[in-house]
Write a protein that holds these residues in place. Structure first.
Motif, PDB file in Angstrom:
ATOM      1  N   ARG B 277       0.838  -1.205   0.000  1.00  0.00           N
ATOM      2  CA  ARG B 277       0.000   0.000   0.000  1.00  0.00           C
ATOM      3  C   ARG B 277       0.876   1.259   0.000  1.00  0.00           C
ATOM      4  N   ASP B 278       1.918   1.243   0.833  1.00  0.00           N
ATOM      5  CA  ASP B 278       2.799   2.415   0.927  1.00  0.00           C
ATOM      6  C   ASP B 278       3.516   2.684  -0.390  1.00  0.00           C
ATOM      7  N   ILE B 279       3.940   1.611  -1.075  1.00  0.00           N
ATOM      8  CA  ILE B 279       4.614   1.775  -2.370  1.00  0.00           C
ATOM      9  C   ILE B 279       3.650   2.394  -3.388  1.00  0.00           C
ATOM     10  N   ILE B 280       2.413   1.866  -3.420  1.00  0.00           N
ATOM     11  CA  ILE B 280       1.428   2.369  -4.389  1.00  0.00           C
ATOM     12  C   ILE B 280       1.141   3.849  -4.131  1.00  0.00           C
ATOM     13  N   ARG B 281       1.048   4.212  -2.839  1.00  0.00           N
ATOM     14  CA  ARG B 281       0.814   5.622  -2.498  1.00  0.00           C
ATOM     15  C   ARG B 281       1.997   6.501  -2.889  1.00  0.00           C
ATOM     16  N   ALA B 282       3.210   5.944  -2.776  1.00  0.00           N
ATOM     17  CA  ALA B 282       4.410   6.755  -3.023  1.00  0.00           C
ATOM     18  C   ALA B 282       4.734   6.880  -4.510  1.00  0.00           C
ATOM     19  N   LEU B 283       4.183   5.982  -5.336  1.00  0.00           N
ATOM     20  CA  LEU B 283       4.582   5.960  -6.750  1.00  0.00           C
ATOM     21  C   LEU B 283       4.327   7.284  -7.494  1.00  0.00           C
ATOM     22  N   PRO B 284       3.127   7.894  -7.404  1.00  0.00           N
ATOM     23  CA  PRO B 284       2.902   9.121  -8.196  1.00  0.00           C
ATOM     24  C   PRO B 284       3.912  10.222  -7.880  1.00  0.00           C
ATOM     25  N   GLY B 285       4.175  10.457  -6.595  1.00  0.00           N
ATOM     26  CA  GLY B 285       5.132  11.498  -6.216  1.00  0.00           C
ATOM     27  C   GLY B 285       6.539  11.181  -6.691  1.00  0.00           C
ATOM     28  N   THR B 286       6.917   9.901  -6.577  1.00  0.00           N
ATOM     29  CA  THR B 286       8.248   9.491  -7.027  1.00  0.00           C
ATOM     30  C   THR B 286       8.364   9.658  -8.544  1.00  0.00           C
ATOM     31  N   MET B 287       7.295   9.328  -9.254  1.00  0.00           N
ATOM     32  CA  MET B 287       7.283   9.496 -10.721  1.00  0.00           C
ATOM     33  C   MET B 287       7.408  10.968 -11.092  1.00  0.00           C
ATOM     34  N   ASP B 288       6.690  11.837 -10.363  1.00  0.00           N
ATOM     35  CA  ASP B 288       6.780  13.277 -10.633  1.00  0.00           C
ATOM     36  C   ASP B 288       8.227  13.740 -10.505  1.00  0.00           C
ATOM     37  N   ARG B 289       8.854  13.299  -9.402  1.00  0.00           N
ATOM     38  CA  ARG B 289      10.228  13.723  -9.145  1.00  0.00           C
ATOM     39  C   ARG B 289      11.176  13.285 -10.259  1.00  0.00           C
ATOM     40  N   LEU B 290      10.879  12.120 -10.838  1.00  0.00           N
ATOM     41  CA  LEU B 290      11.757  11.558 -11.872  1.00  0.00           C
ATOM     42  C   LEU B 290      11.251  11.886 -13.281  1.00  0.00           C
ATOM     43  N   GLN B 291      10.246  12.741 -13.333  1.00  0.00           N
ATOM     44  CA  GLN B 291       9.646  13.161 -14.614  1.00  0.00           C
ATOM     45  C   GLN B 291       9.187  11.959 -15.441  1.00  0.00           C
ATOM     46  N   ILE B 292       8.520  11.044 -14.770  1.00  0.00           N
ATOM     47  CA  ILE B 292       7.932   9.894 -15.449  1.00  0.00           C
ATOM     48  C   ILE B 292       6.441  10.146 -15.557  1.00  0.00           C
ATOM     49  N   ASN B 293       5.917  10.070 -16.771  1.00  0.00           N
ATOM     50  CA  ASN B 293       4.504  10.331 -16.990  1.00  0.00           C
ATOM     51  C   ASN B 293       3.672   9.099 -16.649  1.00  0.00           C
ATOM     52  N   THR B 294       3.982   7.977 -17.300  1.00  0.00           N
ATOM     53  CA  THR B 294       3.276   6.734 -16.999  1.00  0.00           C
ATOM     54  C   THR B 294       4.296   5.620 -16.781  1.00  0.00           C
ATOM     55  N   LEU B 295       3.917   4.642 -15.968  1.00  0.00           N
ATOM     56  CA  LEU B 295       4.824   3.519 -15.723  1.00  0.00           C
ATOM     57  C   LEU B 295       4.995   2.666 -16.972  1.00  0.00           C
ATOM     58  N   GLN B 296       3.901   2.546 -17.732  1.00  0.00           N
ATOM     59  CA  GLN B 296       3.954   1.735 -18.955  1.00  0.00           C
ATOM     60  C   GLN B 296       5.127   2.159 -19.846  1.00  0.00           C
ATOM     61  N   GLU B 297       5.392   3.476 -19.894  1.00  0.00           N
ATOM     62  CA  GLU B 297       6.398   3.964 -20.845  1.00  0.00           C
ATOM     63  C   GLU B 297       7.839   3.695 -20.405  1.00  0.00           C
ATOM     64  N   ILE B 298       8.045   3.327 -19.135  1.00  0.00           N
ATOM     65  CA  ILE B 298       9.432   3.133 -18.673  1.00  0.00           C
ATOM     66  C   ILE B 298       9.885   1.677 -18.715  1.00  0.00           C
ATOM     67  N   ILE B 299       8.972   0.764 -19.086  1.00  0.00           N
ATOM     68  CA  ILE B 299       9.338  -0.657 -19.066  1.00  0.00           C
ATOM     69  C   ILE B 299      10.504  -0.898 -20.038  1.00  0.00           C
ATOM     70  N   GLY B 300      11.592  -1.426 -19.518  1.00  0.00           N
ATOM     71  CA  GLY B 300      12.762  -1.685 -20.359  1.00  0.00           C
ATOM     72  C   GLY B 300      13.525  -0.420 -20.732  1.00  0.00           C
ATOM     73  N   GLY B 301      13.284   0.663 -20.023  1.00  0.00           N
ATOM     74  CA  GLY B 301      13.886   1.959 -20.351  1.00  0.00           C
ATOM     75  C   GLY B 301      15.403   2.001 -20.286  1.00  0.00           C
ATOM     76  N   SER B 302      15.996   1.000 -19.654  1.00  0.00           N
ATOM     77  CA  SER B 302      17.465   0.971 -19.585  1.00  0.00           C
ATOM     78  C   SER B 302      18.080   0.126 -20.692  1.00  0.00           C
ATOM     79  N   HIS B 303      17.233  -0.548 -21.464  1.00  0.00           N
ATOM     80  CA  HIS B 303      17.777  -1.457 -22.473  1.00  0.00           C
ATOM     81  C   HIS B 303      18.583  -0.697 -23.521  1.00  0.00           C
ATOM     82  N   GLY B 304      19.687  -1.272 -23.927  1.00  0.00           N
ATOM     83  CA  GLY B 304      20.515  -0.650 -24.945  1.00  0.00           C
ATOM     84  C   GLY B 304      21.429   0.437 -24.404  1.00  0.00           C
ATOM     85  N   GLN B 305      21.358   0.661 -23.089  1.00  0.00           N
ATOM     86  CA  GLN B 305      22.220   1.708 -22.511  1.00  0.00           C
ATOM     87  C   GLN B 305      23.557   1.124 -22.070  1.00  0.00           C
TER      88      GLN B 305
END
Lengths: 244, 305
Positions: B277-305
Motif C-alpha cells: 500500500r505504501d509503495i502504491i501511495r508513493a509511486l505518483p510522487g516518485t514518478m513526478d520527481r523523476l519526470q515519469i509520466n506513466t509507468l507503462q512507458e518506462i518498461i525496459g527503459g534501460s535497455h541498450g544503454q
C-alpha cells in the motif's frame, strides 16, 4: 493487529540478563493477556516478537532477555526513542480455561505474559497461584510483582539456591483446577506429564512475520498444522503433539 | 488508463504492484490493516495437488538485509484451497488473482492447473518451477531448460488462462531456461525466486534451519534479481514480472527500467505488512520527481544503454 509508532517510556535492567521495557502509544489492539507484539529494530531485517507482560490505557510493558545482538541493541535504546511495533498479535490465554484456582507456571522470562494473565484472573474473581522457575538465585526477578497482586507466589531454582529446589514441576500439587504455562518447551512438556489438569501452553518459535502470512512458525497439532504466531502462541494442552 | 496502470497478458492492472506468493497468505491477514483492493493483484500461497505440512522448524533465519526461509510449500492442497480459501478471499479481494502452483511431477503441475482453470477468480496461473526448499520437485524442474519446457507445455495444454513461469536464480544461464519456457508456450515469466543459502549456529555448529538450506530473499537479493530481469527481458518477447528484494517505489521504477512489466513484493510484506500500500501511495510522487509520466512507458527503459 495494528501497526504504530511507540515511544520508549522506560528501558531498564532487572537482572544481569533481563530488562523491562515500557512503550507508550495506541494499545487498543492488545485485548487479551498472552498476546504479543513485534518490534522493528534499526539494522535488523526481521522484527522481534515479545509477549506483553502488562498494559494500561496508554502503554504496555515487555520483559525481555538479552540473548543476542537484537536484544542487546534494544537494551541500549533510551527513553524518548520511538519504535515501529505491530500490536495485538496472537490469540492470548482464555481466562476461563483453567477453572477457579489455576496455576500459573513460568520458566524464566516465560513469566511475562502470566503476570498480565494473573491480573485478568483476579478481576474475574479467580484465585491463581504462581510458580516461577529460574536456574539460580541471581536470575530471580518479578517475584515481588506477583506477590504484590496478593497471590501465592512460589519460586523454584534448578540449583536450589533460592526457594524450592528443582524444577517447577516440584511445586505443582493437586489442589488446583488447571494451569497456564509459559517457558522452554521441555518445561511445558514436563508440566503436562506431571498433571492431567486442563491447561494452556504459550509457545515460542522463530517467526518470520508474526501475523500469519509466511508459515514460518507452523507446528503440527492434533488440529492439523497451526501457526504459532496467529493460531497460537497459546495452545490447549490437548491439541499439542510432542516431538519424539 | 491511469498513470500507474499496466497490462499483464491482456488483463489490465491498476498498478504493477503484486504481493509475491508465500508472503501474503490468502490476503486476509493484510485485509485487517488496509483495503487490499488497492493492489494490482496478488499471488496466493503456492498450491500442490495434495496437502503438505511443510518442513520441520526452524524454517526462518535472519541474514544481513534479508532472510532465509525453508517453509517447504505448506498448503492445504488444491481442492481445499478452492473450497475454503478462494471463497474467503473473494470477500476481501475483488480483482482477478494469481494462483501459484507447485508440483513434484509434470502430471501434478498440470492437474493443479486444470483444477484452477475452472475458477473464475483466478486470472493467471503462476507455475513455480523454482522452490529451493523441497526435494524431488520444485526447483529441479526449473534448473533444466528441457524440464521447464516440459512443465510449461503440460500446463499450457490444460488451461486457457495466461501461464506465468516462475524461474529460479539458482542456474548458470537463466536466459536459456526463460527462452525454453517462452518457446513452450509460456505467456509471461516471473523472476527471481529465492537464492539458495544457509546459516550455521556458532554454538551448536549445526545449520540454523532444520532443512539445512533455505531460500534467501529481501533487499540483499535485489541487484541479482534486477540483473536477471534485465538479461531475460531483452532475450524474450513475453512480459517479465520482476521480483526480489523490492521495498520502495524507487525499487519498482528501477525494476521496470530493467525490463519488468510488473513487479512482485515478497519479504518486505513480512516486515512491514503495509509495504505494498505504501509503495502504491508513493509511486505518483516518485514518478513526478523523476519526470515519469506513466509507468507503462518506462518498461525496459534501460535497455541498450
Amino acid at each position: 493487529m495494528k501497526q504504530g509508532q511507540f515511544t520508549i517510556l522506560e528501558n531498564t535492567a532487572l537482572t544481569g540478563r533481563v530488562s523491562r521495557l515500557r512503550l507508550g502509544g495506541d494499545v487498543s489492539a492488545i485485548v487479551r493477556p498472552g498476546q504479543f507484539v513485534d518490534l522493528r529494530l534499526e539494522g535488523f531485517f526481521l522484527r522481534r516478537p515479545f509477549s506483553v507482560c502488562d498494559r494500561d490505557d496508554a502503554s504496555f510493558l515487555l520483559l525481555y532477555e538479552r540473548v543476542g545482538r537484537g536484544t542487546e541493541l534494544l537494551s541500549a535504546l533510551p527513553p524518548g526513542r520511538t519504535l515501529d511495533v505491530l500490536t495485538g498479535l496472537g490469540n492470548g490465554f482464555d481466562p476461563e480455561h483453567g477453572g477457579d484456582a489455576p496455576l500459573l507456571i513460568a520458566g524464566g522470562t516465560g513469566l511475562s505474559p502470566l503476570y498480565g494473565l494473573a491480573k485478568a484472573l483476579l478481576k474475574r474473581g479467580k484465585s491463581p497461584t504462581a510458580i516461577l522457575g529460574f536456574n539460580t538465585a541471581s536470575e530471580v526477578f518479578f517475584e515481588e510483582d506477583f506477590a504484590a497482586l496478593g497471590i501465592e507466589t512460589l519460586v523454584c531454582t534448578a540449583d536450589g539456591s533460592r526457594g524450592l529446589p528443582g524444577f517447577v514441576t516440584a511445586a505443582m500439587d493437586r489442589r488446583h483446577t488447571g494451569f497456564y504455562a509459559c517457558g522452554p518447551e521441555a518445561m511445558l512438556r514436563a508440566v503436562c506429564e506431571t498433571s492431567p489438569m486442563p491447561g494452556e501452553l504459550s509457545f515460542d518459535q522463530r517467526m518470520g512475520c508474526g501475523f500469519g502470512a509466511c508459515m514460518g512458525c507452523t507446528v503440527l497439532t492434533k488440529k492439523g498444522p497451526l501457526r504459532v504466531c496467529r493460531d497460537g502462541p497459546v495452545l490447549d494442552r490437548e491439541d499439542v503433539l510432542w516431538a519424539d | 488508463m491511469g498513470r500507474l496502470s499496466v497490462s499483464l497478458c491482456g488483463i489490465g492492472l491498476d498498478n504493477p504492484v503484486i504481493p509475491a506468493s508465500g508472503t501474503f497468505g490468502y490476503g486476509y491477514e493484510f485485509a485487517e490493516l488496509y483495503d487490499i483492493n488497492c493492489l494490482g493483484t496478488f499471488s496466493f500461497k503456492g498450491t500442490t495437488l495434495h496437502s503438505r505440512p511443510g518442513n520441520p522448524l526452524p524454517r526462518i533465519a535472519e541474514t544481513a538485509s534479508g532472510m532465509l526461509n525453508a517453509v517447504g510449500l505448506q498448503n492445504p492442497g488444491v481442492d481445499r484451497v478452492i473450497s475454503e480459501e478462494l471463497p474467503k478471499l473473494a470477500e476481501c479481494f475483488h480483482k482477478p488473482v494469481i494462483a501459484n502452483v507447485s508440483g513434484f511431477s509434470v502430471e501434478e503441475y498440470a492437474e493443479v492447473c486444470r483444477r484452477f482453470d475452472a475458477q473464475p477468480q483466478v486470472g493467471w496461473l503462476e507455475v513455480n518451477v523454482s522452490c529451493p526448499n523441497v526435494h524431488d520437485g520444485g526447483m529441479s524442474f526449473g534448473t533444466e531448460p528441457k524440464a521447464a519446457a516440459e512443465v510449461t507445455r503440460a500446463v499450457r495444454a490444460v488451461t486457457s488462462k495466461p501461464v506465468i513461469m516462475k524461474l529460479s536464480p539458482n542456474v548458470t544461464d537463466i536466459v536459456a531456461v526463460a527462452k525454453a519456457c517462452e518457446d513452450a508456450g509460456a505467456d509471461a515469466l516471473s523472476l527471481i525466486n529465492t537464492l539458495m543459502g544457509m546459516r550455521i549456529d556458532l554454538r551448536t555448529r549445526r545449520p540454523v534451519l532444520a532443512n539445512r538450506t533455505g531460500g534467501l530473499s529481501g533487499p540483499a537479493v535485489f541487484p541479482v534479481a534486477l540483473r536477471m530481469v534485465w538479461q531475460v527481458s531483452q532475450a524474450v518477447r513475453i512480459p517479465v514480472i520482476g521480483l526480489g528484494g523490492i521495498q520502495s517505489a524507487e525499487d519498482v521504477i528501477e525494476m521496470m527500467l530493467a525490463g519488468a512489466s510488473a513487479v512482485q513484493v515478497g519479504a518486505a510484506n513480512l516486515v512491514n505488512p503495509c509495504t505494498c500500500r505504501d509503495i502504491i501511495r508513493a509511486l505518483p510522487g516518485t514518478m513526478d520527481r523523476l519526470q515519469i509520466n506513466t509507468l507503462q512507458e518506462i518498461i525496459g527503459g534501460s535497455h541498450g544503454q
